[in-house]
Design a protein around this motif. Sequence first.
Motif, PDB file in Angstrom:
ATOM      1  N   THR A  60     -19.955 -35.613  -9.088  1.00 34.46           N
ATOM      2  CA  THR A  60     -20.616 -34.642  -9.967  1.00 34.46           C
ATOM      3  C   THR A  60     -20.455 -33.236  -9.396  1.00 34.46           C
ATOM      4  OG1 THR A  60     -22.204 -36.286 -10.733  1.00 34.46           O
ATOM      5  CG2 THR A  60     -22.822 -33.978 -11.011  1.00 34.46           C
ATOM      6  N   PHE A  61     -20.681 -33.106  -8.095  1.00 30.11           N
ATOM      7  CA  PHE A  61     -20.501 -31.809  -7.443  1.00 30.11           C
ATOM      8  C   PHE A  61     -19.056 -31.338  -7.572  1.00 30.11           C
ATOM      9  CE2 PHE A  61     -19.205 -29.346  -3.733  1.00 30.11           C
ATOM     10  CZ  PHE A  61     -20.078 -28.282  -3.824  1.00 30.11           C
ATOM     11  N   LEU A  62     -18.103 -32.237  -7.301  1.00 28.75           N
ATOM     12  CA  LEU A  62     -16.692 -31.864  -7.401  1.00 28.75           C
ATOM     13  C   LEU A  62     -16.336 -31.405  -8.810  1.00 28.75           C
ATOM     14  CD1 LEU A  62     -14.969 -34.605  -5.211  1.00 28.75           C
ATOM     15  CD2 LEU A  62     -15.254 -32.173  -4.661  1.00 28.75           C
ATOM     16  N   LEU A  63     -16.890 -32.072  -9.813  1.00 35.17           N
ATOM     17  CA  LEU A  63     -16.621 -31.662 -11.190  1.00 35.17           C
ATOM     18  C   LEU A  63     -17.155 -30.254 -11.447  1.00 35.17           C
ATOM     19  CD1 LEU A  63     -15.504 -32.326 -13.984  1.00 35.17           C
ATOM     20  CD2 LEU A  63     -17.707 -33.420 -14.508  1.00 35.17           C
ATOM     21  N   LYS A  64     -18.346 -29.963 -10.918  1.00 31.04           N
ATOM     22  CA  LYS A  64     -18.946 -28.633 -11.112  1.00 31.04           C
ATOM     23  C   LYS A  64     -18.107 -27.531 -10.487  1.00 31.04           C
ATOM     24  CE  LYS A  64     -23.746 -30.132 -11.372  1.00 31.04           C
ATOM     25  NZ  LYS A  64     -25.036 -30.173 -10.656  1.00 31.04           N
ATOM     26  N   VAL A  65     -17.474 -27.823  -9.353  1.00 31.85           N
ATOM     27  CA  VAL A  65     -16.705 -26.803  -8.636  1.00 31.85           C
ATOM     28  C   VAL A  65     -15.204 -27.055  -8.751  1.00 31.85           C
ATOM     29  CG1 VAL A  65     -18.609 -26.361  -7.026  1.00 31.85           C
ATOM     30  CG2 VAL A  65     -16.815 -27.993  -6.396  1.00 31.85           C
ATOM     31  N   TRP A  66     -14.801 -27.866  -9.708  1.00 31.56           N
ATOM     32  CA  TRP A  66     -13.397 -28.305  -9.799  1.00 31.56           C
ATOM     33  C   TRP A  66     -12.392 -27.151  -9.778  1.00 31.56           C
ATOM     34  CZ3 TRP A  66     -11.244 -32.380  -8.225  1.00 31.56           C
ATOM     35  CH2 TRP A  66      -9.935 -32.701  -8.593  1.00 31.56           C
ATOM     36  N   PRO A  67     -12.574 -26.096 -10.563  1.00 30.87           N
ATOM     37  CA  PRO A  67     -11.589 -25.000 -10.503  1.00 30.87           C
ATOM     38  C   PRO A  67     -11.473 -24.396  -9.092  1.00 30.87           C
ATOM     39  CG  PRO A  67     -12.954 -24.773 -12.448  1.00 30.87           C
ATOM     40  CD  PRO A  67     -13.574 -25.862 -11.608  1.00 30.87           C
ATOM     41  N   GLN A  68     -12.602 -24.218  -8.413  1.00 31.69           N
ATOM     42  CA  GLN A  68     -12.571 -23.703  -7.043  1.00 31.69           C
ATOM     43  C   GLN A  68     -11.960 -24.724  -6.088  1.00 31.69           C
ATOM     44  OE1 GLN A  68     -15.248 -23.771  -9.059  1.00 31.69           O
ATOM     45  NE2 GLN A  68     -16.370 -21.857  -8.941  1.00 31.69           N
ATOM     46  N   ALA A  69     -12.271 -26.003  -6.290  1.00 33.03           N
ATOM     47  CA  ALA A  69     -11.734 -27.054  -5.425  1.00 33.03           C
ATOM     48  C   ALA A  69     -10.213 -27.085  -5.495  1.00 33.03           C
ATOM     49  CB  ALA A  69     -12.316 -28.411  -5.811  1.00 33.03           C
ATOM     50  N   LEU A  70      -9.674 -26.860  -6.668  1.00 36.79           N
ATOM     51  CA  LEU A  70      -8.211 -26.852  -6.828  1.00 36.79           C
ATOM     52  C   LEU A  70      -7.566 -25.690  -6.084  1.00 36.79           C
ATOM     53  CD1 LEU A  70      -7.829 -27.817 -10.599  1.00 36.79           C
ATOM     54  CD2 LEU A  70      -7.297 -29.234  -8.595  1.00 36.79           C
ATOM     55  N   ARG A  71      -8.310 -24.634  -5.831  1.00 31.69           N
ATOM     56  CA  ARG A  71      -7.780 -23.478  -5.112  1.00 31.69           C
ATOM     57  C   ARG A  71      -7.893 -23.624  -3.599  1.00 31.69           C
ATOM     58  NH1 ARG A  71     -10.163 -20.829  -9.619  1.00 31.69           N
ATOM     59  NH2 ARG A  71     -12.039 -20.285  -8.466  1.00 31.69           N
ATOM     60  N   GLU A  72      -8.593 -24.642  -3.137  1.00 27.27           N
ATOM     61  CA  GLU A  72      -8.707 -24.880  -1.692  1.00 27.27           C
ATOM     62  C   GLU A  72      -7.326 -25.164  -1.107  1.00 27.27           C
ATOM     63  OE1 GLU A  72     -11.361 -24.946   0.479  1.00 27.27           O
ATOM     64  OE2 GLU A  72     -12.671 -24.220  -1.116  1.00 27.27           O
ATOM     65  N   SER A  73      -7.145 -24.877   0.181  1.00 27.12           N
ATOM     66  CA  SER A  73      -5.847 -25.141   0.809  1.00 27.12           C
ATOM     67  C   SER A  73      -5.529 -26.639   0.801  1.00 27.12           C
ATOM     68  CB  SER A  73      -5.814 -24.594   2.235  1.00 27.12           C
ATOM     69  OG  SER A  73      -6.825 -25.202   3.023  1.00 27.12           O
ATOM     70  N   SER A  74      -6.560 -27.473   0.842  1.00 28.35           N
ATOM     71  CA  SER A  74      -6.381 -28.927   0.752  1.00 28.35           C
ATOM     72  C   SER A  74      -7.517 -29.495  -0.092  1.00 28.35           C
ATOM     73  CB  SER A  74      -6.389 -29.582   2.136  1.00 28.35           C
ATOM     74  OG  SER A  74      -6.446 -30.994   2.016  1.00 28.35           O
ATOM     75  N   LEU A  75      -7.209 -29.853  -1.317  1.00 27.88           N
ATOM     76  CA  LEU A  75      -8.211 -30.468  -2.187  1.00 27.88           C
ATOM     77  C   LEU A  75      -8.783 -31.721  -1.544  1.00 27.88           C
ATOM     78  CD1 LEU A  75      -9.731 -30.957  -4.869  1.00 27.88           C
ATOM     79  CD2 LEU A  75      -7.635 -32.066  -5.715  1.00 27.88           C
ATOM     80  N   HIS A  76      -7.912 -32.549  -0.976  1.00 23.84           N
ATOM     81  CA  HIS A  76      -8.352 -33.805  -0.371  1.00 23.84           C
ATOM     82  C   HIS A  76      -9.251 -33.564   0.841  1.00 23.84           C
ATOM     83  CE1 HIS A  76      -4.851 -34.981  -2.756  1.00 23.84           C
ATOM     84  NE2 HIS A  76      -5.559 -36.072  -2.976  1.00 23.84           N
ATOM     85  N   GLY A  77      -8.872 -32.597   1.676  1.00 26.28           N
ATOM     86  CA  GLY A  77      -9.706 -32.259   2.829  1.00 26.28           C
ATOM     87  C   GLY A  77     -11.061 -31.709   2.405  1.00 26.28           C
ATOM     88  N   PHE A  78     -11.054 -30.865   1.377  1.00 27.38           N
ATOM     89  CA  PHE A  78     -12.301 -30.316   0.852  1.00 27.38           C
ATOM     90  C   PHE A  78     -13.195 -31.436   0.318  1.00 27.38           C
ATOM     91  CE2 PHE A  78     -14.647 -28.817  -2.928  1.00 27.38           C
ATOM     92  CZ  PHE A  78     -15.514 -27.918  -2.321  1.00 27.38           C
ATOM     93  N   ALA A  79     -12.629 -32.321  -0.489  1.00 26.73           N
ATOM     94  CA  ALA A  79     -13.411 -33.418  -1.076  1.00 26.73           C
ATOM     95  C   ALA A  79     -13.933 -34.344   0.012  1.00 26.73           C
ATOM     96  CB  ALA A  79     -12.568 -34.187  -2.086  1.00 26.73           C
ATOM     97  N   TRP A  80     -13.129 -34.602   1.041  1.00 28.25           N
ATOM     98  CA  TRP A  80     -13.582 -35.467   2.133  1.00 28.25           C
ATOM     99  C   TRP A  80     -14.766 -34.835   2.850  1.00 28.25           C
ATOM    100  CZ3 TRP A  80     -12.998 -40.362   2.968  1.00 28.25           C
ATOM    101  CH2 TRP A  80     -13.473 -40.887   4.173  1.00 28.25           C
ATOM    102  N   SER A  81     -14.704 -33.527   3.066  1.00 21.48           N
ATOM    103  CA  SER A  81     -15.825 -32.861   3.747  1.00 21.48           C
ATOM    104  C   SER A  81     -17.083 -32.901   2.875  1.00 21.48           C
ATOM    105  CB  SER A  81     -15.463 -31.430   4.138  1.00 21.48           C
ATOM    106  OG  SER A  81     -15.290 -30.623   2.999  1.00 21.48           O
ATOM    107  N   VAL A  82     -16.920 -32.826   1.556  1.00 23.08           N
ATOM    108  CA  VAL A  82     -18.064 -32.939   0.645  1.00 23.08           C
ATOM    109  C   VAL A  82     -18.667 -34.332   0.755  1.00 23.08           C
ATOM    110  CG1 VAL A  82     -18.760 -32.985  -1.795  1.00 23.08           C
ATOM    111  CG2 VAL A  82     -17.277 -31.150  -0.956  1.00 23.08           C
ATOM    112  N   LEU A  83     -17.827 -35.361   0.789  1.00 23.73           N
ATOM    113  CA  LEU A  83     -18.316 -36.733   0.933  1.00 23.73           C
ATOM    114  C   LEU A  83     -19.084 -36.893   2.245  1.00 23.73           C
ATOM    115  CD1 LEU A  83     -18.456 -39.768   0.147  1.00 23.73           C
ATOM    116  CD2 LEU A  83     -16.237 -40.025   1.292  1.00 23.73           C
ATOM    117  N   ARG A  84     -18.499 -36.452   3.344  1.00 22.72           N
ATOM    118  CA  ARG A  84     -19.167 -36.570   4.650  1.00 22.72           C
ATOM    119  C   ARG A  84     -20.517 -35.848   4.639  1.00 22.72           C
ATOM    120  NH1 ARG A  84     -17.604 -38.563   9.116  1.00 22.72           N
ATOM    121  NH2 ARG A  84     -18.939 -37.157  10.261  1.00 22.72           N
TER     122      ARG A  84
END
Length: 192
Positions: A60-84
């Motif tokens: 849900t959080f990732l969906l809310k920030v999805w446009p910003q998440a796509l601009r991260e240097s690593s989407l996967h790294g960003f999402a993993w840090s959100v999960l942790r």
Amino acid sequence: MSEGEFDPFGDQTVSNELSGVLPVEYTAFHSQHHRAYLCYAHLQLGTRQDAVDVVDDVFTFLLKVWPQALRESSLHGFAWSVLREHVERRLALLCRTPAMVETAWLAALRRSKRQRLELHGARLALYAAIAELPERDYDIALLAFLGGYSEERVAQMMGISTAAVRSKIRGARRALSRKLGLDWAAGEEKDQ
């Protein structure tokens, strides 16, 4: 550990109704990572419901920030840090420590009722040794050894290189061998 040793969840994808409304990239990301995130969260939190709640919150959080998440240097790294971060926050809220040792132990007992008790004792020692690894090594060992994910998949999920994962797995095997008093020969991991 065997391939996919710990997987309490079946395939869970975005519903057909929502997939037509959500961004295509988000739906694909969700489909790729949802199951692995549930496995990780369940091992850490100890209950299926807590894992489902946390992973739902993460997506849900990732969906809310999805446009910003796509601009991260690593989407996967960003999402993993959100999960942790969400898992750690839930553990703090519940006043608990990670439940990986107990969760993996109980899952192993359920899967193999016919195996001898000393084998389970060895697994419990292994799980306890994994729990003592440094943070990133712990995550990689958890995903590779308990989740059964390939080095390439772990690297992709965490947003790091396959070479880094391979190196961390090799180091984790050496550290675990030392902690468990086992002989470790360099190159053994290539046979697996």
